[in-house]
Write a protein that holds these residues in place. Sequence first.
Motif: not given
Length: 324
Positions: A25-32
């Motif tokens: 979830g954090r990775a998806k957030h930071f890719f954005m």
Amino acid sequence: QKMPPSLPATINIREPRWDQSTFQGRAKHFFMVTDPRNLLLSGATLEEARRVVEDYRAGTVPPGLTEDQLWRAKYIYDSAFHPDTGEKMLLIGRMSAQVPMNMTITGCMLTFYRTTPAVLFWQWVNQSFNAIVNYTNRSGDAPITPSQLGTAYVSATTGAVVTALGLKSLTKHLPAIIGRYVPFAAVAAANCINIPLMRQRELKLGIPITDENGNRLGESTAAAQKAIFQVVVSRIGMAAPAMAIPPVIMNALEKRAFLKRYPYLNAPLQVGLVGLCLVFATPLCCALFPQKSSMPVSRLEPEVQARVREKDPQLETVYFNKGL
């Protein structure tokens, strides 16, 4: 044709879209958040996103707004405005500028590491960029004074340059590949100096701590220490793949006839390889620790513990923004 149903005003856009208790979830957030394409958005697009987000938070839902559009506006808003102060951030200090800026600077540090002036110049450029990023993404709403900024900047630059030149002289008699790792050691050393110094005010006065509903409970220096430690670890992690993988590839390539024939391709190749590593390393290392970090009340300083227990004797955990 009937209008799509209006969005409920209950979506919590103060929090990221994906579950931040999981790495994915954090990775998806930071890719954005680190998407370099956000840099190309016009001022009008940013203002429009700000309007949508602020209206929505105030309880006004524009007719026909979809959930995807709302989240898109939130991520555009977050990419350009400071979470605690709401100010528009310096363009090159934004997280979306991390990949293109770091790619250029790191690529040059890894290419031009053979002469002392080049080492000095690129370490200085890198620390100047770091100072801007750390200032832009500082945690909390506490301002940094120009003298604190200056001290941190000068100390980190000196630390990086001293490390780089010291190691450079040590590696003269070692295999060439080792010389290529000098810039990484210098960057790691500088991060350990730069971030705590840039955020020394937080170490002295503490950062805001809240309960899980965001109610402010006071300031804690123990929370600041944990926040800064996590940021140093993820920054070094971010630099590691980009500074560790390309040297191995470049070392192999330079032995081939191809690069001997076209030596001017050295820098662009290096920058490209670094960019490739950074596109993934930047969001994945930001995601190592939750942005909204937490610690048990029992680990806070005694006087802060006492104040928290007064307000809420049952409270076990406090939360804080770790900064980036």
